[in-house]
Design an enzyme around this catalytic site. Structure first.
Site, PDB file in Angstrom:
ATOM      1  CG  ASP A 236      -1.876   1.127   1.296  1.00 39.22           C
ATOM      2  OD1 ASP A 236      -2.691   1.237   0.380  1.00 39.22           O
ATOM      3  OD2 ASP A 236      -1.820   1.907   2.268  1.00 39.22           O
TER       4      ASP A 236
ATOM      5  CD  GLU B 252      -2.257   2.484  -3.541  1.00 35.94           C
ATOM      6  OE1 GLU B 252      -3.356   2.996  -3.781  1.00 35.94           O
ATOM      7  OE2 GLU B 252      -1.834   2.281  -2.372  1.00 35.94           O
TER       8      GLU B 252
END
Length: 550
Positions: free
Chosen positions: A209, A278
Site C-alpha cells: 500500500d 501501489e
C-alpha cells in the site's frame, strides 16, 4: 511453519503476466451473520474464484485495527482482527487456496500504523523513549503552526499536534494513521520482520500500500505549488486541495529505493514470492514505477492510477500508457487495473454499456503486463449508490457531496438473486447490498454463455492458453480514439489483437502476412468476419488472429 503445498509448479516467474483477483474481505462473504465478511467466507467462495482461471488472490488488510480506515490503520501486524477470524483461519485459507492451485498475496500497510499501535503509544510518551524516533515528529514553527505545508490526502494539514510530546506528527491520511519514520533503521528492521512473519505462514507475495509514501524529506521542505495546467485528480478527488501541490518532498524520496532493496532480499529468501507496489504519483507515475521495478533488485511490479483515473480509456490513452511504461522501464513490469477498492467502479466511472465493458475487459486482459481484477468486476457491477446516512468512509464524509467517498465500490457482493442481502449475510450488512447488483448476482450469470462472468472466464482462459498474451512483447499497430490494435509476440508466435471501442462496424486491415482466426477467441465464433487482408469488426467486438507464415 511455511506452507508450500501449492498445487502448481514453483515457478519463480509466475507473476509475470499473471491475473490477480482482489478481495475486499469486509464485503466478500459473511460466514457468521455479523454483517461483515471474513476469512471463512472467502474460503466458502474460493470455487468461484478458481472458476475464473485467475492465478492469485490479493486480500486487502485483515490485521487487528480500530477500523477507522477499515484495516488500513493497523494496530497489530501479526494478528487477524477478530471480525475476520483468527490466525488459524488464515492458515486454513492459505492451505485451501493452495490446494486449488491459486496463490495468495496480502496487503502490507507499511507507511503508517494506527495511532492505537503500541509503537505509537510508546513513541508519543516523550522524546527519549526507545521508540521516540519511530514516527515523524517535528517542532512547530515559532508561531505554533505546522512545520511545513504538506497536506493529507484525506484533507487538511498532514500534521497533527500532540500534547504529550508537544510536537507535531506526520500523517498522510487520517490523523489516526501516523507515518512511520523510515530514516530510523530500527523501523525498517521491524517491518522486514513482519514481512518474514507472513512469508513463514505461506503467503506468496505482497501488495504494498502507498509504496512511494514510505520515506519523507528529512529537511521537511515545503512542497511547491503545481502549475494550474498540470493539476489533475489521479491521486485525490478534484475537490481536494492536495492536488494543488507538486509533492516533491512528502513522498517518493530516493532513500525509498534502499528499503525496497532490503525488502526484495527478504523475499528472495523464499520460493516464488512476488510483490506489487501501489504508486500514488500524479506527475511522475511511469518514472516511479520504472525506478521501483528496474534492475531485478526491488519490487517485481507496480501500478499507478493511469488506468484508475477518470480519464476515459480511448485507444490512444491505453496505447500511450503501455508504451510509456515500456519506454521508461524497459526491464520493469507493470500491473494494470481498471478498478479497485479506492475508485469508482470503472463501468460507472466511464459510463460503459455492457457491450463496451466486455470489449474493454478483453483489451485489459490482452495488454503487456500483469492484470488485477477487483471483486465484482467479473460480474459487471456498476458503482452502488450509498446514501449519506449509510456512509462509512471518512474520506467521503469529509468531502460530501462533491466526492461521495469509496463506499460505492465497497458494497457487499451479491451472490444470489433470491435473498434480500444477495446471499452475502444472514445479518445486517455493514453497507447495503445494491439492488441493481442483486439483479445481476453471480448465480444469474452462471448459465448464460454471454454473461459478463462467462466473458471474463473465456478471456482469462484465452490469455492463459496463449503465452504471447502472458509474457509476449507489445508492438502497436493502430491507436485511435475508438480503436486499438497491437501484436503480442513470444517465442516465434505472433498474435494480432484488435478492439473496436465504438458502436459502429469497421473494417480492420490485417498486418502484412498470413493470419488465421485464433482458436477459442472469447467473442462470437461467427464474428469478426475475416476477409482477404482484413476483418469486419462489429461494434464493441474484439478480434484475435495468429500469424501462420512464421
Amino acid at each position: 511453519m511455511r506452507n508450500d503445498n501449492l498445487s502448481v509448479p514453483a515457478d519463480p516467474d509466475w507473476w509475470r503476466g499473471a491475473v490477480l483477483y482482489q478481495i475486499y474481505p469486509r464485503s466478500y462473504q459473511d460466514s457468521n451473520g455479523d454483517g461483515i465478511g471474513d476469512l471463512f467466507g472467502i474460503m466458502h467462495r474460493l470455487p468461484h474464484i478458481a472458476s475464473l482461471g485467475v492465478d492469485c488472490i490479493w486480500i486487502s488488510p485483515f490485521f487487528r485495527s480500530p477500523m477507522l480506515d477499515f484495516g488500513y490503520d493497523v494496530s497489530d501486524y501479526r494478528d487477524v482482527d477478530p471480525m475476520f477470524g483468527t490466525l488459524a483461519d488464515f492458515d486454513a485459507l492459505i492451505e485451501t487456496t493452495h490446494q486449488l492451485g491459486l496463490r495468495v498475496m496480502i496487503d502490507l500497510v507499511l507507511s503508517h500504523t494506527s495511532s492505537e499501535h503500541p509503537w505509537f503509544k510508546e513513541s508519543r510518551l516523550n522524546r527519549h523513549n526507545p521508540r521516540a524516533n519511530w514516527y515523524v515528529w517535528a517542532d512547530p514553527k515559532p508561531d505554533g503552526t505546522p512545520p511545513n505545508n504538506w497536506l493529507s490526502i484525506f484533507g487538511g494539514s498532514a500534521w497533527e499536534w500532540d500534547g504529550e510530546r508537544m510536537q507535531y506528527y506526520l500523517h498522510n491520511f487520517l490523523r489516526e494513521q501516523p507515518d512511520l519514520n523510515f530514516h530510523e533503521p530500527q523501523v525498517q528492521d521491524a517491518l522486514l520482520d513482519i514481512a518474514r512473519f507472513w512469508l513463514e505462514r505461506g503467503v506468496d507475495g505482497f501488495r504494498l500500500d502507498t509504496v512511494n509514501f514510505y520515506v519523507h524529506d528529512q529537511q521537511l521542505r515545503d512542497n511547491p505549488a503545481l502549475p494550474p495546467e498540470q493539476i489533475n485528480d489521479k491521486t485525490a478527488p478534484a475537490v481536494n486541495p492536495y492536488n494543488f501541490q507538486d509533492h516533491l518532498y512528502d513522498k517518493t524520496q530516493p532513500e525509498n529505493l534502499d528499503f525496497l532493496k532490503r525488502l526484495r532480499e527478504v523475499m528472495n529468501d523464499y520460493t516464488a514470492i512476488t510483490s506489487v507496489g501501489e504508486v500514488g504519483e500524479s506527475q511522475r507515475g511511469a518514472e516511479v514505477q520504472a525506478a521501483y521495478t528496474s534492475g531485478g533488485d526491488k519490487l517485481h511490479m507496480c501500478y499507478d492510477f493511469a488506468l484508475l483515473s477518470n480519464e476515459f480509456p480511448t485507444g490512444v490513452h491505453l496505447n500511450d500508457t503501455v508504451e510509456s511504461f515500456g519506454e521508461t522501464a524497459p526491464d520493469g513490469w507493470a500491473c494494470w487495473a481498471f478498478s479497485n477498492h479506492d475508485v469508482v467502479r470503472h463501468k460507472s466511472r466511464w459510463n460503459l454499456s455492457p457491450a463496451a465493458a466486455r470489449v474493454y475487459a478483453a483489451a485489459l486482459l490482452s495488454l503487456r503486463g500483469s492484470v488485477c481484477l477487483y471483486q465484482g468486476e467479473e460480474l459487471g457491477f456498476n458503482e452502488a449508490h450509498v446514501a449519506f446516512k449509510d456512509l462509512q468512509d471518512p474520506y467521503g464524509k469529509r468531502f460530501w457531496p462533491r466526492f461521495k467517498g469509496r463506499d460505492g465500490c465497497r458494497t457487499p457482493i451479491a451472490w444470489v438473486q433470491d435473498n434480500a442481502n444477495g446471499g452475502f449475510t444472514d445479518g445486517t450488512p455493514w453497507l447495503p447490498v445494491a439492488s441493481d447488483q442483486i439483479a445481476h448476482a453471480a448465480s444469474t450469470q452462471e448459465d448464460d454463455p454471454e454473461s459478463m462472468l462467462n466473458t471474463y472466464r473465456r478471456m482469462i482462459r484465452l490469455r492463459k492458453n496463449n503465452p504471447a498474451l502472458v509474457k509476449g512483447s507489445y508492438v502497436p499497430v493502430a491507436a485511435e480514439e475508438q480503436y486499438l490494435a497491437f501484436i503480442r509476440e513470444h517465442e516465434g508466435i505472433r498474435l494480432f489483437c484488435a478492439f473496436n471501442l465504438s458502436d459502429q462496424t469497421r473494417e480492420v486491415k490485417l498486418p502484412e502476412g498470413t493470419w488465421d482466426r485464433l482458436e477459442d477467441a472469447p467473442f462470437h465464433p461467427e464474428f469478426p468476419i475475416f476477409k482477404t487482408g482484413g476483418i469486419v469488426l462489429p461494434p464493441y467486438e474484439a478480434a484475435f488472429a495468429v500469424a501462420t507464415d512464421a
